[in-house]
Motif scaffolding. Structure first.
Motif, PDB file in Angstrom:
ATOM      1  N   SER A 175       0.841  -1.235   0.064  1.00 26.92           N
ATOM      2  CA  SER A 175       0.021  -0.031  -0.098  1.00 26.92           C
ATOM      3  C   SER A 175       0.907   1.270   0.015  1.00 26.92           C
ATOM      4  O   SER A 175       1.846   1.007   0.635  1.00 26.92           O
ATOM      5  N   TYR A 176       0.712   2.374  -0.663  1.00 27.95           N
ATOM      6  CA  TYR A 176       1.358   3.677  -0.499  1.00 27.95           C
ATOM      7  C   TYR A 176       0.416   4.723  -0.973  1.00 27.95           C
ATOM      8  O   TYR A 176      -0.611   4.741  -1.466  1.00 27.95           O
ATOM      9  N   TRP A 177       0.986   5.658  -0.395  1.00 26.91           N
ATOM     10  CA  TRP A 177       0.266   7.194  -0.918  1.00 26.91           C
ATOM     11  C   TRP A 177       1.270   8.057  -0.594  1.00 26.91           C
ATOM     12  O   TRP A 177       2.184   8.117  -0.023  1.00 26.91           O
ATOM     13  N   VAL A 178       1.150   9.111  -1.267  1.00 30.70           N
ATOM     14  CA  VAL A 178       2.026  10.488  -1.207  1.00 30.70           C
ATOM     15  C   VAL A 178       1.175  11.726  -0.938  1.00 30.70           C
ATOM     16  O   VAL A 178       0.147  11.978  -1.597  1.00 30.70           O
ATOM     17  N   LEU A 179       1.548  12.542  -0.088  1.00 30.35           N
ATOM     18  CA  LEU A 179       0.769  13.796   0.207  1.00 30.35           C
ATOM     19  C   LEU A 179       0.423  14.663  -1.244  1.00 30.35           C
ATOM     20  O   LEU A 179       1.609  14.573  -1.995  1.00 30.35           O
ATOM     21  N   ARG A 183       3.342  14.981  -4.830  1.00 32.56           N
ATOM     22  CA  ARG A 183       2.990  14.120  -5.954  1.00 32.56           C
ATOM     23  C   ARG A 183       3.592  14.642  -7.184  1.00 32.56           C
ATOM     24  O   ARG A 183       3.842  15.738  -7.488  1.00 32.56           O
ATOM     25  N   GLY A 184       3.898  13.489  -8.245  1.00 32.04           N
ATOM     26  CA  GLY A 184       4.406  13.743  -9.460  1.00 32.04           C
ATOM     27  C   GLY A 184       5.903  14.196  -9.499  1.00 32.04           C
ATOM     28  O   GLY A 184       6.434  14.528 -10.513  1.00 32.04           O
ATOM     29  N   ARG A 185       6.502  13.706  -8.459  1.00 34.38           N
ATOM     30  CA  ARG A 185       8.066  13.933  -8.463  1.00 34.38           C
ATOM     31  C   ARG A 185       8.535  12.497  -8.256  1.00 34.38           C
ATOM     32  O   ARG A 185       9.932  12.292  -8.059  1.00 34.38           O
ATOM     33  N   GLY A 186       8.107  11.457  -8.620  1.00 33.28           N
ATOM     34  CA  GLY A 186       8.534  10.123  -8.539  1.00 33.28           C
ATOM     35  C   GLY A 186       8.653   9.430  -7.298  1.00 33.28           C
ATOM     36  O   GLY A 186       9.432   8.364  -7.126  1.00 33.28           O
ATOM     37  N   ILE A 187       8.091  10.123  -6.180  1.00 30.47           N
ATOM     38  CA  ILE A 187       8.390   9.543  -4.966  1.00 30.47           C
ATOM     39  C   ILE A 187       7.744   8.144  -4.768  1.00 30.47           C
ATOM     40  O   ILE A 187       8.381   7.276  -4.035  1.00 30.47           O
ATOM     41  N   ALA A 188       6.526   7.879  -5.149  1.00 31.43           N
ATOM     42  CA  ALA A 188       5.928   6.610  -5.054  1.00 31.43           C
ATOM     43  C   ALA A 188       6.659   5.523  -5.603  1.00 31.43           C
ATOM     44  O   ALA A 188       6.949   4.505  -5.109  1.00 31.43           O
ATOM     45  N   THR A 189       6.994   5.859  -6.943  1.00 32.36           N
ATOM     46  CA  THR A 189       7.785   4.885  -7.909  1.00 32.36           C
ATOM     47  C   THR A 189       9.165   4.706  -6.919  1.00 32.36           C
ATOM     48  O   THR A 189       9.505   3.299  -6.891  1.00 32.36           O
ATOM     49  N   THR A 190       9.859   5.591  -6.712  1.00 33.17           N
ATOM     50  CA  THR A 190      11.193   5.268  -5.697  1.00 33.17           C
ATOM     51  C   THR A 190      10.889   4.610  -4.631  1.00 33.17           C
ATOM     52  O   THR A 190      11.566   3.406  -4.408  1.00 33.17           O
ATOM     53  N   ALA A 221      -9.861   2.935 -11.767  1.00 30.02           N
ATOM     54  CA  ALA A 221     -10.099   4.526 -11.815  1.00 30.02           C
ATOM     55  C   ALA A 221      -8.938   5.402 -11.445  1.00 30.02           C
ATOM     56  O   ALA A 221      -9.060   6.302 -11.245  1.00 30.02           O
ATOM     57  N   ASN A 222      -7.956   4.508 -10.913  1.00 28.09           N
ATOM     58  CA  ASN A 222      -6.731   5.186 -10.304  1.00 28.09           C
ATOM     59  C   ASN A 222      -5.507   5.075 -11.237  1.00 28.09           C
ATOM     60  O   ASN A 222      -4.613   4.410 -10.991  1.00 28.09           O
ATOM     61  N   PRO A 223      -5.437   5.765 -12.487  1.00 32.59           N
ATOM     62  CA  PRO A 223      -4.263   5.851 -13.406  1.00 32.59           C
ATOM     63  C   PRO A 223      -2.857   5.928 -12.903  1.00 32.59           C
ATOM     64  O   PRO A 223      -1.785   5.253 -13.107  1.00 32.59           O
ATOM     65  N   THR A 257       3.629   0.039 -12.601  1.00 34.27           N
ATOM     66  CA  THR A 257       4.261  -0.342 -13.665  1.00 34.27           C
ATOM     67  C   THR A 257       5.462   0.092 -13.785  1.00 34.27           C
ATOM     68  O   THR A 257       6.715  -0.571 -14.376  1.00 34.27           O
ATOM     69  N   ARG A 258       5.792   1.349 -13.443  1.00 38.05           N
ATOM     70  CA  ARG A 258       7.437   1.876 -13.463  1.00 38.05           C
ATOM     71  C   ARG A 258       8.143   1.181 -12.465  1.00 38.05           C
ATOM     72  O   ARG A 258       9.498   1.021 -12.689  1.00 38.05           O
ATOM     73  N   ALA A 259       7.525   0.736 -11.398  1.00 41.67           N
ATOM     74  CA  ALA A 259       8.433   0.117 -10.418  1.00 41.67           C
ATOM     75  C   ALA A 259       8.501  -1.531 -10.908  1.00 41.67           C
ATOM     76  O   ALA A 259       9.172  -2.389 -10.002  1.00 41.67           O
TER      77      ALA A 259
HETATM   78  C1  LIG Z   1      -0.904   7.354  -6.650  1.00 43.46           C
HETATM   79  C2  LIG Z   1       0.076   8.044  -5.942  1.00 43.46           C
HETATM   80  C3  LIG Z   1       0.635   7.346  -4.606  1.00 43.46           C
HETATM   81  C4  LIG Z   1       1.385   8.339  -6.881  1.00 43.46           C
HETATM   82  O1  LIG Z   1       2.346   9.219  -5.975  1.00 43.46           O
HETATM   83  P1  LIG Z   1       3.416  10.149  -6.969  1.00 43.46           P
HETATM   84  O2  LIG Z   1       4.618  10.192  -5.878  1.00 43.46           O
HETATM   85  O3  LIG Z   1       2.727  11.112  -7.471  1.00 43.46           O
HETATM   86  O4  LIG Z   1       3.669   8.935  -7.844  1.00 43.46           O
HETATM   87  P2  LIG Z   1       4.952   9.095  -9.177  1.00 43.46           P
HETATM   88  O5  LIG Z   1       5.416  10.539  -9.299  1.00 43.46           O
HETATM   89  O6  LIG Z   1       6.093   8.222  -8.888  1.00 43.46           O
HETATM   90  O7  LIG Z   1       4.295   8.761 -10.515  1.00 43.46           O
HETATM   91  C5  LIG Z   1       2.866   9.042 -10.680  1.00 43.46           C
HETATM   92  C6  LIG Z   1       2.664   9.264 -12.297  1.00 43.46           C
HETATM   93  O8  LIG Z   1       1.281   9.162 -12.541  1.00 43.46           O
HETATM   94  C7  LIG Z   1       0.946  10.289 -13.199  1.00 43.46           C
HETATM   95  N1  LIG Z   1      -0.467  10.516 -13.119  1.00 43.46           N
HETATM   96  C8  LIG Z   1      -0.971  11.146 -12.113  1.00 43.46           C
HETATM   97  N2  LIG Z   1      -2.086  11.337 -12.205  1.00 43.46           N
HETATM   98  C9  LIG Z   1      -2.796  10.744 -13.295  1.00 43.46           C
HETATM   99  C10 LIG Z   1      -3.847  10.169 -14.044  1.00 43.46           C
HETATM  100  N3  LIG Z   1      -4.878  10.947 -13.432  1.00 43.46           N
HETATM  101  N4  LIG Z   1      -3.998   9.628 -15.079  1.00 43.46           N
HETATM  102  C11 LIG Z   1      -2.702   9.276 -15.514  1.00 43.46           C
HETATM  103  N5  LIG Z   1      -1.478   9.496 -15.074  1.00 43.46           N
HETATM  104  C12 LIG Z   1      -1.306  10.163 -13.960  1.00 43.46           C
HETATM  105  C13 LIG Z   1       1.893  11.337 -12.844  1.00 43.46           C
HETATM  106  O9  LIG Z   1       1.839  12.267 -13.633  1.00 43.46           O
HETATM  107  C14 LIG Z   1       3.236  10.501 -12.775  1.00 43.46           C
HETATM  108  O10 LIG Z   1       3.638  10.082 -14.034  1.00 43.46           O
HETATM  109  P3  LIG Z   1       4.773  11.336 -14.765  1.00 43.46           P
HETATM  110  O11 LIG Z   1       6.180  11.269 -13.893  1.00 43.46           O
HETATM  111  O12 LIG Z   1       4.963  10.574 -16.140  1.00 43.46           O
HETATM  112  O13 LIG Z   1       4.316  12.620 -14.572  1.00 43.46           O
HETATM  113  C15 LIG Z   1      -0.347   9.410  -5.225  1.00 43.46           C
HETATM  114  O14 LIG Z   1      -0.858  10.133  -6.501  1.00 43.46           O
HETATM  115  C16 LIG Z   1      -1.366   9.291  -4.331  1.00 43.46           C
HETATM  116  O15 LIG Z   1      -1.006   9.345  -3.065  1.00 43.46           O
HETATM  117  N6  LIG Z   1      -2.638   9.191  -4.537  1.00 43.46           N
HETATM  118  C17 LIG Z   1      -3.900   8.971  -3.748  1.00 43.46           C
HETATM  119  C18 LIG Z   1      -3.532   7.587  -2.791  1.00 43.46           C
HETATM  120  C19 LIG Z   1      -3.650   6.537  -3.879  1.00 43.46           C
HETATM  121  O16 LIG Z   1      -4.061   6.637  -5.054  1.00 43.46           O
HETATM  122  N7  LIG Z   1      -2.814   5.499  -3.485  1.00 43.46           N
HETATM  123  C20 LIG Z   1      -2.558   4.366  -3.993  1.00 43.46           C
HETATM  124  C21 LIG Z   1      -3.879   3.381  -3.953  1.00 43.46           C
HETATM  125  S1  LIG Z   1      -3.513   1.894  -4.822  1.00 43.46           S
END
Ligand SMILES: CC(C)(COP(=O)(O)OP(=O)(O)OC[C@H]1O[C@@H](n2cnc3c(N)ncnc32)[C@H](O)[C@@H]1OP(=O)(O)O)[C@@H](O)C(=O)NCCC(=O)NCCS
Length: 193
Positions: A108-112, A116-123, A148-150, A157-159
């Motif tokens: 499980s993961y989430w990022v504040l 978001r959008g800095r690659g933190i979850a992927t890393t 519904a959560n792309p 996928t990136r990880a």
């Molecule tokens: C999902 C989540 C963890 C991603 O964290 P993050 O640190 O922003 O993730 P990353 O930066 O590693 O990568 C996210 C990628 O998805 C892309 N993305 C974001 N919203 C998107 C959307 N609606 N459609 C498609 N891609 C999307 C981002 O642009 C990014 O890609 P990029 O580097 O090409 O721009 C964060 O958005 C989050 O906490 N969301 C709410 C909780 C959640 O969904 N948890 C996961 C439950 S399974």
């Protein structure tokens, strides 16, 4: 009844290790602290975290949740980390349902929102999986996310978590049943490209 196949991970392996701090790209994956409670409460006011993790959290619940991970580590049923810099918490990642017998967990993961959008979850996911395969000895790690959560699909996928299929009507959220993607990595998948 005795199990005929020996456990993939010997009982006691996890509890005998101190929970590590994992480092990657300026991030620390470190154990939760009681002092993180305010960040947790704020995190669960975010609409996306509430939606996909389907819970709220008040201060007492946050203190209990942060403390629960040391018990789960000792029980060998889970492992949770704050994803942080030296100054602030930016997210969370956890092995939610460790099963040492089969060497398996989901994650499980989430990022504040502001991080978001800095690659933190992927890393964080890459870093945690590398440790879990090479040090803990897991065989398989799964990520489930709603179709519904792309953003979560991109992270998985990136990880290096291959899409294995779609589970129909597998999770009940506030707006009804969601089809869920199942992604997984197994220990023999090799390095992430
Ligand atoms: C999902 C989540 C963890 C991603 O964290 P993050 O640190 O922003 O993730 P990353 O930066 O590693 O990568 C996210 C990628 O998805 C892309 N993305 C974001 N919203 C998107 C959307 N609606 N459609 C498609 N891609 C999307 C981002 O642009 C990014 O890609 P990029 O580097 O090409 O721009 C964060 O958005 C989050 O906490 N969301 C709410 C909780 C959640 O969904 N948890 C996961 C439950 S399974």
């Amino acid at each position: 009844m005795p199990r005929l196949t020996p456990p993939a991970i010997t009982p006691g392996t996890q509890r005998d290790l101190p929970q590590p701090v994992l480092y990657a790209d300026g991030l620390h994956l470190r154990p939760w602290r009681t002092s993180d409670a305010a960040v947790l409460v704020a995190a669960y006011t975010d609409p996306a975290i509430r939606r996909w993790h389907d819970r709220s959290m008040d201060r007492d619940e946050a203190v209990a949740w942060a403390a629960s991970w040391s018990r789960r580590w000792a029980d060998e049923t889970g492992a949770g980390w704050a994803v942080a810099t030296p100054d602030e918490v930016l997210g969370q990642i956890s092995l939610r349902s460790l099963q040492h017998g089969d060497g398996r967990s989901d994650v499980s993961y989430w990022v504040l929102p502001q991080a978001r959008g800095r690659g933190i979850a992927t890393t964080a996911l890459r870093t945690l999986s590398t440790w879990a395969f090479t040090t803990l000895g897991l065989h398989r790690i799964e990520v489930d996310h709603s179709v519904a959560n792309p953003a979560s699909c991109t992270v998985a996928t990136r990880a290096g978590f291959r899409l294995e299929g779609t589970k129909r009507g597998d999770a009940l959220h506030a707006d009804g049943w969601h089809d869920m993607h199942l992604h997984a990595r197994v220990s023999g998948d090799g390095p992430i490209s």
